[in-house]
Design a protein around this motif. Structure first.
Motif, PDB file in Angstrom:
ATOM      1  N   ARG A   4      29.297  52.794  48.369  1.00  0.00           N
ATOM      2  CA  ARG A   4      30.721  52.913  48.060  1.00  0.00           C
ATOM      3  C   ARG A   4      31.188  51.631  47.371  1.00  0.00           C
ATOM      4  N   LEU A   5      32.040  51.780  46.368  1.00  0.00           N
ATOM      5  CA  LEU A   5      32.561  50.653  45.594  1.00  0.00           C
ATOM      6  C   LEU A   5      33.963  50.295  46.098  1.00  0.00           C
ATOM      7  N   TYR A   6      34.187  48.991  46.314  1.00  0.00           N
ATOM      8  CA  TYR A   6      35.501  48.520  46.738  1.00  0.00           C
ATOM      9  C   TYR A   6      35.978  47.424  45.778  1.00  0.00           C
ATOM     10  N   GLY A   7      37.183  47.559  45.282  1.00  0.00           N
ATOM     11  CA  GLY A   7      37.850  46.467  44.578  1.00  0.00           C
ATOM     12  C   GLY A   7      38.817  45.834  45.546  1.00  0.00           C
ATOM     13  N   VAL A   8      38.553  44.591  45.945  1.00  0.00           N
ATOM     14  CA  VAL A   8      39.281  43.981  47.057  1.00  0.00           C
ATOM     15  C   VAL A   8      40.145  42.822  46.555  1.00  0.00           C
ATOM     16  N   GLY A   9      41.460  42.963  46.727  1.00  0.00           N
ATOM     17  CA  GLY A   9      42.385  41.898  46.363  1.00  0.00           C
ATOM     18  C   GLY A   9      42.410  40.805  47.413  1.00  0.00           C
ATOM     19  N   LEU A  10      42.349  39.547  46.959  1.00  0.00           N
ATOM     20  CA  LEU A  10      42.275  38.403  47.862  1.00  0.00           C
ATOM     21  C   LEU A  10      43.580  37.634  47.972  1.00  0.00           C
ATOM     22  N   GLY A  11      44.599  38.036  47.211  1.00  0.00           N
ATOM     23  CA  GLY A  11      45.827  37.256  47.209  1.00  0.00           C
ATOM     24  C   GLY A  11      45.727  36.067  46.270  1.00  0.00           C
ATOM     25  N   PRO A  12      46.760  35.217  46.247  1.00  0.00           N
ATOM     26  CA  PRO A  12      46.884  34.187  45.202  1.00  0.00           C
ATOM     27  C   PRO A  12      46.044  32.940  45.391  1.00  0.00           C
ATOM     28  N   GLY A  13      45.477  32.714  46.576  1.00  0.00           N
ATOM     29  CA  GLY A  13      44.654  31.517  46.737  1.00  0.00           C
ATOM     30  C   GLY A  13      44.504  31.040  48.165  1.00  0.00           C
ATOM     31  N   ASP A  14      45.547  31.141  48.959  1.00  0.00           N
ATOM     32  CA  ASP A  14      45.462  30.740  50.359  1.00  0.00           C
ATOM     33  C   ASP A  14      44.625  31.764  51.116  1.00  0.00           C
ATOM     34  N   PRO A  15      43.491  31.354  51.732  1.00  0.00           N
ATOM     35  CA  PRO A  15      42.644  32.324  52.454  1.00  0.00           C
ATOM     36  C   PRO A  15      43.382  33.060  53.564  1.00  0.00           C
ATOM     37  N   GLU A  16      44.474  32.486  54.081  1.00  0.00           N
ATOM     38  CA  GLU A  16      45.230  33.155  55.133  1.00  0.00           C
ATOM     39  C   GLU A  16      46.063  34.312  54.598  1.00  0.00           C
ATOM     40  N   LEU A  17      46.172  34.432  53.267  1.00  0.00           N
ATOM     41  CA  LEU A  17      46.898  35.546  52.668  1.00  0.00           C
ATOM     42  C   LEU A  17      45.972  36.710  52.321  1.00  0.00           C
ATOM     43  N   VAL A  18      44.701  36.626  52.698  1.00  0.00           N
ATOM     44  CA  VAL A  18      43.787  37.760  52.578  1.00  0.00           C
ATOM     45  C   VAL A  18      44.166  38.777  53.654  1.00  0.00           C
ATOM     46  N   THR A  19      44.252  40.061  53.290  1.00  0.00           N
ATOM     47  CA  THR A  19      44.652  41.067  54.283  1.00  0.00           C
ATOM     48  C   THR A  19      43.552  41.291  55.306  1.00  0.00           C
ATOM     49  N   VAL A  20      43.943  41.831  56.442  1.00  0.00           N
ATOM     50  CA  VAL A  20      42.977  42.145  57.502  1.00  0.00           C
ATOM     51  C   VAL A  20      41.929  43.129  56.985  1.00  0.00           C
ATOM     52  N   ALA A  85      30.080  46.140  30.422  1.00  0.00           N
ATOM     53  CA  ALA A  85      29.154  47.269  30.530  1.00  0.00           C
ATOM     54  C   ALA A  85      27.900  46.871  31.302  1.00  0.00           C
ATOM     55  N   ALA A  86      27.354  45.689  30.986  1.00  0.00           N
ATOM     56  CA  ALA A  86      26.150  45.226  31.672  1.00  0.00           C
ATOM     57  C   ALA A  86      26.432  44.933  33.150  1.00  0.00           C
ATOM     58  N   SER A  87      27.605  44.353  33.430  1.00  0.00           N
ATOM     59  CA  SER A  87      27.974  44.058  34.817  1.00  0.00           C
ATOM     60  C   SER A  87      28.118  45.342  35.621  1.00  0.00           C
ATOM     61  N   ALA A  88      28.718  46.360  35.012  1.00  0.00           N
ATOM     62  CA  ALA A  88      28.884  47.642  35.703  1.00  0.00           C
ATOM     63  C   ALA A  88      27.536  48.251  36.054  1.00  0.00           C
ATOM     64  N   GLU A  89      26.562  48.131  35.160  1.00  0.00           N
ATOM     65  CA  GLU A  89      25.248  48.694  35.450  1.00  0.00           C
ATOM     66  C   GLU A  89      24.512  47.913  36.538  1.00  0.00           C
ATOM     67  N   ARG A  90      24.752  46.605  36.601  1.00  0.00           N
ATOM     68  CA  ARG A  90      24.164  45.817  37.697  1.00  0.00           C
ATOM     69  C   ARG A  90      24.699  46.305  39.042  1.00  0.00           C
ATOM     70  N   LEU A  91      25.987  46.577  39.098  1.00  0.00           N
ATOM     71  CA  LEU A  91      26.582  47.072  40.345  1.00  0.00           C
ATOM     72  C   LEU A  91      26.128  48.494  40.627  1.00  0.00           C
ATOM     73  N   ALA A  92      25.968  49.307  39.556  1.00  0.00           N
ATOM     74  CA  ALA A  92      25.522  50.690  39.729  1.00  0.00           C
ATOM     75  C   ALA A  92      24.134  50.742  40.360  1.00  0.00           C
ATOM     76  N   ALA A  93      23.289  49.788  40.032  1.00  0.00           N
ATOM     77  CA  ALA A  93      21.951  49.759  40.617  1.00  0.00           C
ATOM     78  C   ALA A  93      22.019  49.590  42.134  1.00  0.00           C
ATOM     79  N   HIS A  94      22.927  48.744  42.593  1.00  0.00           N
ATOM     80  CA  HIS A  94      23.107  48.574  44.040  1.00  0.00           C
ATOM     81  C   HIS A  94      23.687  49.839  44.670  1.00  0.00           C
ATOM     82  N   LEU A  95      24.670  50.432  44.003  1.00  0.00           N
ATOM     83  CA  LEU A  95      25.292  51.649  44.535  1.00  0.00           C
ATOM     84  C   LEU A  95      24.274  52.785  44.620  1.00  0.00           C
TER      85      LEU A  95
END
Length: 500
Positions: A4-20, A85-95
């Motif tokens: 499964r592919l996840y695009g995960v937002g980390l917030g603006p920079g403070d690690p404490e602003l990463v969601t649970v 395109a090349a980056s997407a295929e690298r991730l596709a190999a893992h998926l």
């Protein structure tokens, strides 16, 4: 079975602003991917570092170009498209191998984020989920302490890469705006703001919520110092009017703002204090406190000794009388054994009667130390200073005896210095006349600073020789308790109820 592919937002920079949710997915992922420039460093990975675990596969996706030229036959866009395109295929190999892949994204994945290029190429082939994050626009608004919009106002988000004429036209037709992608575009953005008649209302925020954050008025920023990770903000006009009304300047535009910096930690500085510091023309204060204010090439800094409060206040008032916006800085809260009282006392002189004075509160040292220990200030308490430089020892002793006799928790400021050791010895002896030797005592030193220590002892075991000016003591009442937790930690608290 595919991963499964996840695009995960980390917030603006403070690690404490990463969601649970983001933290959970990062820790559980088989593969963690992140974009980086050719130097290999990734802001996204740095934010997420706390949540990574051993054994995960990391996939750094290294951009072939950033802002430089390229000899790719398709030019810059051709090189970038080929990279995605090349980056997407690298991730596709893992998926395809059944591995779950998390792609880290600063801010929000779908808000000017690189993850969207992976999503467009992979979401139709694999199960994909996007986890939103706090955007840099929200972070900038919070850092400035200014709302983005209210009621029926319109917020427009614009890229700084637009031509200045087009950008100016869009700015002229909106209430609030956030202008992204600065760096090399900054001078054109400032030109557009000026053409639209909005330059005086525009604010600059750089690397919001990180240790390197900087902010100020766009008009005052040196273009040569502006990085890509910055933005310009036009906050809510209604909020700007309120701020202006709430903070009147003197007849020549000058004012004194006494600003509480908090005990030391960056996250304890309030947005209102940050905004007051950004607005100032001059920063005045005791040297170590002035050093805590991020350098701004536009501002003048006036550091002085810690024994010249009245002279410092007079100097600040005189600057303001001449039209300067002056921030007088204090550690903790400026109204607690600090510069607010000194400024107001000196301002009673008729020569400064027309200088506006504003006090911006800060987190006190007593609150900070209490929070580290638990809740020792949970019931009635008092705050006292043991320094006899501005009041005689007889007054200190009588007040200390009264507070001890009333069974108040006591927070002691300025307990000792290099030249003043005897007061704490005498204070301890006086307290022991009213308190059991087993009374809990919290000793906080440099709380919020790089050398922070907090320890719990008893009044009987307290050694005055171990205490210096950077310490704050909290002496418990008869009801204050010390409890040990299952994880081995110790908490001190004073119950909210009192025996009848």
């Amino acid at each position: 079975m595919a991963g499964r592919l996840y695009g995960v937002g980390l917030g603006p920079g403070d690690p404490e602003l990463v969601t649970v949710k983001a933290a959970r997915l990062i820790a559980a992922a088989d593969v963690v991917a992140y974009h980086a420039a050719r130097h290999g460093r990734s802001n996204a990975r740095a934010i997420a570092a706390t949540y990574l675990r051993d054994g995960q596969i990391e996939e750094p996706l290294i951009y072939p170009v950033t802002t430089e030229t390229t000899d790719h036959p398709g030019g810059y866009q051709g090189a970038i498209d080929e990279f995605y395109a090349a980056s997407a295929e690298r991730l596709a190999a893992h998926l395809d191998a059944g591995r779950d892949v998390v792609v880290l994204a600063e801010g929000d994945p779908f808000f000017y984020g690189s993850y969207m290029h992976m999503h467009k190429r992979l979401a139709h082939r694999y199960e994909a989920e996007v986890v939103p994050g706090v955007t840099s626009v929200s972070a900038a608004s919070a850092v400035l302490g200014r709302p983005l919009m209210e009621r029926d106002e319109t917020l427009t988000v614009l890229p700084g890469t637009l031509p200045p004429d087009e950008l100016a036209a869009k700015l002229a037709g909106t209430d609030s705006a956030a202008i992204m992608k600065l760096g090399r575009t900054f001078e054109g953005v400032r030109e557009a703001l000026d053409r639209a008649g909005r330059l005086d209302d525009a604010w600059y925020v750089e690397r919001a919520t990180t240790e390197q954050q900087r902010h100020g008025r766009v008009a005052d920023i040196d273009p040569a110092t502006v990085p890509y990770f910055s933005l310009a903000l036009l906050p809510s006009p209604a909020a700007a009017a309120f701020v202006a009304a709430a903070r009147p300047a003197g007849p020549h535009g000058g004012q004194v703002t006494v600003v509480g910096l908090g005990p030391g930690a960056r996250e304890w500085l309030t947005p209102e204090a940050q905004a007051a510091l950004a607005e100032a023309d001059d920063v005045v204060g005791y040297g170590p406190y002035v050093d805590r204010v991020p350098a701004n090439p536009r501002q003048r800094r006036h550091a002085s000794d810690n024994r010249v409060e009245a002279e410092r206040a007079a100097f600040a008032l005189d600057l303001a009388k001449r039209g300067r916006r002056v921030a007088v800085v204090s550690s903790g809260d400026p109204g607690v054994f600090a510069m607010a009282a000194a400024v107001l006392e000196v301002s009673e002189d008729p020569q400064w009667k027309d200088v506006p004075i504003r006090i911006v509160p800060g987190l006190t040292a007593a609150q900070a130390v209490a929070s580290r220990a638990g809740a020792p200030l949970g019931h009635d308490f008092c705050i006292m200073s043991l320094s006899d430089r501005l009041k005689p020892w007889d007054v200190i002793a009588s007040r200390l005896a009264a507070a001890a006799g009333a069974d108040l928790v006591i927070a002691l400021y300025n307990p000792a210095s290099q030249s003043r050791k005897e007061q704490l010895v005498r204070a301890r002896e006086l307290l022991l006349e009213h308190r059991d030797p087993q009374t809990p005592v919290v000793v906080g030193r440099d709380v919020g600073g790089p050398q922070e220590t907090v320890r719990v002892t008893t009044l009987g075991d307290l050694d005055p020789a171990t205490i210096d000016m950077r310490c704050l003591l909290i002496i418990g009442s008869s009801q204050t308790r010390v409890v040990s937790r299952g994880d081995g930690s110790t908490h001190v608290f004073t119950p909210r109820s009192y025996p009848s």
